[in-house]
Design a protein around this motif. Structure first.
Motif, PDB file in Angstrom:
ATOM      1  N   UNK A   1       0.842  -1.190   0.000  1.00 23.57           N
ATOM      2  CA  UNK A   1       0.000   0.000   0.000  1.00 23.57           C
ATOM      3  C   UNK A   1       0.879   1.243   0.000  1.00 23.57           C
ATOM      4  N   UNK A   2       0.576   2.170  -0.908  1.00 20.47           N
ATOM      5  CA  UNK A   2       1.385   3.388  -1.025  1.00 20.47           C
ATOM      6  C   UNK A   2       0.931   4.501  -0.084  1.00 20.47           C
ATOM      7  N   UNK A   3      -0.143   4.261   0.671  1.00 20.29           N
ATOM      8  CA  UNK A   3      -0.608   5.169   1.725  1.00 20.29           C
ATOM      9  C   UNK A   3      -1.053   6.546   1.219  1.00 20.29           C
ATOM     10  N   UNK A   4      -2.340   6.625   0.939  1.00 22.39           N
ATOM     11  CA  UNK A   4      -3.031   7.907   0.698  1.00 22.39           C
ATOM     12  C   UNK A   4      -2.463   8.711  -0.457  1.00 22.39           C
ATOM     13  N   UNK A   5      -2.100   8.050  -1.544  1.00 23.29           N
ATOM     14  CA  UNK A   5      -1.584   8.763  -2.711  1.00 23.29           C
ATOM     15  C   UNK A   5      -2.626   9.735  -3.253  1.00 23.29           C
ATOM     16  N   UNK A   6      -3.868   9.257  -3.423  1.00 22.77           N
ATOM     17  CA  UNK A   6      -4.933  10.109  -3.976  1.00 22.77           C
ATOM     18  C   UNK A   6      -5.257  11.270  -3.047  1.00 22.77           C
ATOM     19  N   UNK A   7      -5.278  11.011  -1.738  1.00 22.30           N
ATOM     20  CA  UNK A   7      -5.604  12.053  -0.763  1.00 22.30           C
ATOM     21  C   UNK A   7      -4.560  13.167  -0.803  1.00 22.30           C
ATOM     22  N   UNK A   8      -3.286  12.782  -0.863  1.00 14.96           N
ATOM     23  CA  UNK A   8      -2.212  13.777  -0.869  1.00 14.96           C
ATOM     24  C   UNK A   8      -2.244  14.643  -2.122  1.00 14.96           C
ATOM     25  N   UNK A   9      -2.764  14.075  -3.224  1.00 18.83           N
ATOM     26  CA  UNK A   9      -2.876  14.845  -4.452  1.00 18.83           C
ATOM     27  C   UNK A   9      -4.009  15.861  -4.383  1.00 18.83           C
ATOM     28  N   UNK A  10      -4.972  15.634  -3.507  1.00 17.86           N
ATOM     29  CA  UNK A  10      -6.203  16.423  -3.491  1.00 17.86           C
ATOM     30  C   UNK A  10      -6.250  17.445  -2.368  1.00 17.86           C
ATOM     31  N   UNK A  11      -5.785  17.056  -1.157  1.00 17.77           N
ATOM     32  CA  UNK A  11      -5.958  17.910   0.020  1.00 17.77           C
ATOM     33  C   UNK A  11      -4.621  18.328   0.616  1.00 17.77           C
ATOM     34  N   UNK A  12      -4.590  19.534   1.176  1.00 21.94           N
ATOM     35  CA  UNK A  12      -3.473  19.954   1.993  1.00 21.94           C
ATOM     36  C   UNK A  12      -3.528  19.220   3.322  1.00 21.94           C
ATOM     37  N   UNK A  13      -2.369  19.094   3.973  1.00 25.32           N
ATOM     38  CA  UNK A  13      -2.297  18.317   5.206  1.00 25.32           C
ATOM     39  C   UNK A  13      -3.243  18.848   6.278  1.00 25.32           C
ATOM     40  N   UNK A  14      -3.288  20.165   6.463  1.00 26.77           N
ATOM     41  CA  UNK A  14      -4.138  20.737   7.512  1.00 26.77           C
ATOM     42  C   UNK A  14      -5.610  20.473   7.228  1.00 26.77           C
ATOM     43  N   UNK A  15      -5.982  20.432   5.937  1.00 23.89           N
ATOM     44  CA  UNK A  15      -7.368  20.133   5.569  1.00 23.89           C
ATOM     45  C   UNK A  15      -7.722  18.686   5.877  1.00 23.89           C
ATOM     46  N   UNK A  16      -6.773  17.778   5.639  1.00 28.14           N
ATOM     47  CA  UNK A  16      -7.041  16.371   5.947  1.00 28.14           C
ATOM     48  C   UNK A  16      -7.200  16.169   7.449  1.00 28.14           C
ATOM     49  N   UNK A  17      -6.446  16.915   8.239  1.00 33.94           N
ATOM     50  CA  UNK A  17      -6.559  16.811   9.695  1.00 33.94           C
ATOM     51  C   UNK A  17      -7.935  17.280  10.159  1.00 33.94           C
ATOM     52  N   UNK A  18      -8.422  18.377   9.580  1.00 34.18           N
ATOM     53  CA  UNK A  18      -9.761  18.878   9.929  1.00 34.18           C
ATOM     54  C   UNK A  18     -10.829  17.847   9.591  1.00 34.18           C
ATOM     55  N   UNK A  19     -10.731  17.243   8.408  1.00 34.11           N
ATOM     56  CA  UNK A  19     -11.689  16.220   7.986  1.00 34.11           C
ATOM     57  C   UNK A  19     -11.623  15.020   8.934  1.00 34.11           C
ATOM     58  N   UNK A  20     -10.398  14.643   9.294  1.00 30.43           N
ATOM     59  CA  UNK A  20     -10.185  13.516  10.212  1.00 30.43           C
ATOM     60  C   UNK A  20     -10.876  13.772  11.546  1.00 30.43           C
TER      61      UNK A  20
END
Length: 287
Positions: free
Chosen positions: A227-246
């Motif tokens: 597993x390459x771990x969140x390849x699609x997510x990293x292409x779409x969201x900034x890190x701080x945005x992913x943390x907020x969603x999380x």
């Protein structure tokens, strides 16, 4: 369960057709998979047009009416396979995985011979083939999640989950959502994925729903996938945005599944605000 298990495979794509196409090419000739459903989760690039070139008698492409998130998109594919094609086993996979057909064959074999389990997967490795720190995990309590908002709390919570290779199958609580196989009648019985989260915590909520109904999940120790771990997510969201969603997903999980009251809910909201500030400060220090 009969000997001829009809098998469906769901891949969710969002603005990452290159990774999805790579997976399609690698599995399209696997005889152990009867149908592949690609769900394009209302991509804003030309993913649908690129993926449409791979549609054939075995590969279906569904375009969602909106980007409702991970659970929403996967449910479109799962329902199509369960309700329209009467599949017995559904495999749910991120696009950024690599595996040999032996993985599918072994999981199907275990479903046939071991009725104890309703969800099965292999051991997750990183893209280099090395073991990851958490190939499975436990369903989190409220206190675990509260600590997890903070750097020090995460150090307290930190735990390496060891795979017992002496067992053919380990019973575990949470199977990573990057790749799993589930019995079709089971996911239908529990009402599919909960679509009230956009991203993250889906596998935890799934595990909780399975646990509530007495279903068991297992990790087959003799097989693995990369597993390459969140390849699609990293292409779409900034890190701080992913943390907020999380954190939004964590809050929903605790409200609906850990049944926390208003006071503890507010504590989590405050913890999220402090944690986001902590991340911003750490980012500045690192820069």
């Amino acid at each position: 369960m009969n000997d001829n298990l009809k098998t469906g495979f769901v891949i969710l794509n969002y603005n990452d057709y290159s990774t999805t196409i790579k997976l399609i090419k690698s599995i399209k000739n696997y005889k152990s998979i009867d149908l592949i459903v690609i769900v394009d989760n209302c991509s804003t690039d030309d993913s649908y047009e690129k993926l449409y070139k791979y549609v054939d008698s075995k590969t279906i492409l569904i375009k969602s009416d909106k980007n409702g998130g991970y659970a929403y998109g996967n449910n479109l594919g799962i329902r199509y396979l369960v309700e329209n094609n009467e599949c017995d086993i559904i495999f749910i996979s991120n696009p950024d995985v690599e595996f040999e057909e032996d993985l599918i064959l072994e999981i199907k074999k275990q479903f046939k011979t071991n009725s104890k389990y309703s969800v099965l997967s292999g051991v997750m490795l990183d893209i280099n083939g090395d073991k990851v720190k958490a190939p499975y995990w436990n369903i989190p309590s409220y206190m675990y999640d509260l600590l997890d908002y903070f750097f020090i709390g995460r150090r307290i919570n930190k735990k390496r989950f060891i795979v017992d290779y002496k067992q053919d199958i380990m019973q575990v609580e949470v199977i990573p959502g990057s790749f799993l196989g589930i019995k079709a009648d089971v996911i239908k019985d529990i009402g599919y994925y909960d679509e009230n989260t956009f991203l993250y915590c889906e596998e935890i909520i799934l595990a909780k729903k399975l646990q509530n109904e007495g279903y068991k999940s297992g990790l087959i120790t003799g097989i693995s996938y990369k597993h390459m771990h969140s390849v699609s997510i990293k292409k779409t969201f900034k890190k701080i945005d992913t943390i907020k969603i999380f954190y939004d997903s964590k809050l929903y999980y605790n409200k609906e599944y850990n049944k926390v009251g208003k006071f503890r809910e507010n504590i989590l909201k405050i913890a999220a605000k402090i944690s986001l500030l902590e991340y911003k400060v750490l980012e500045k220090i690192c820069k």
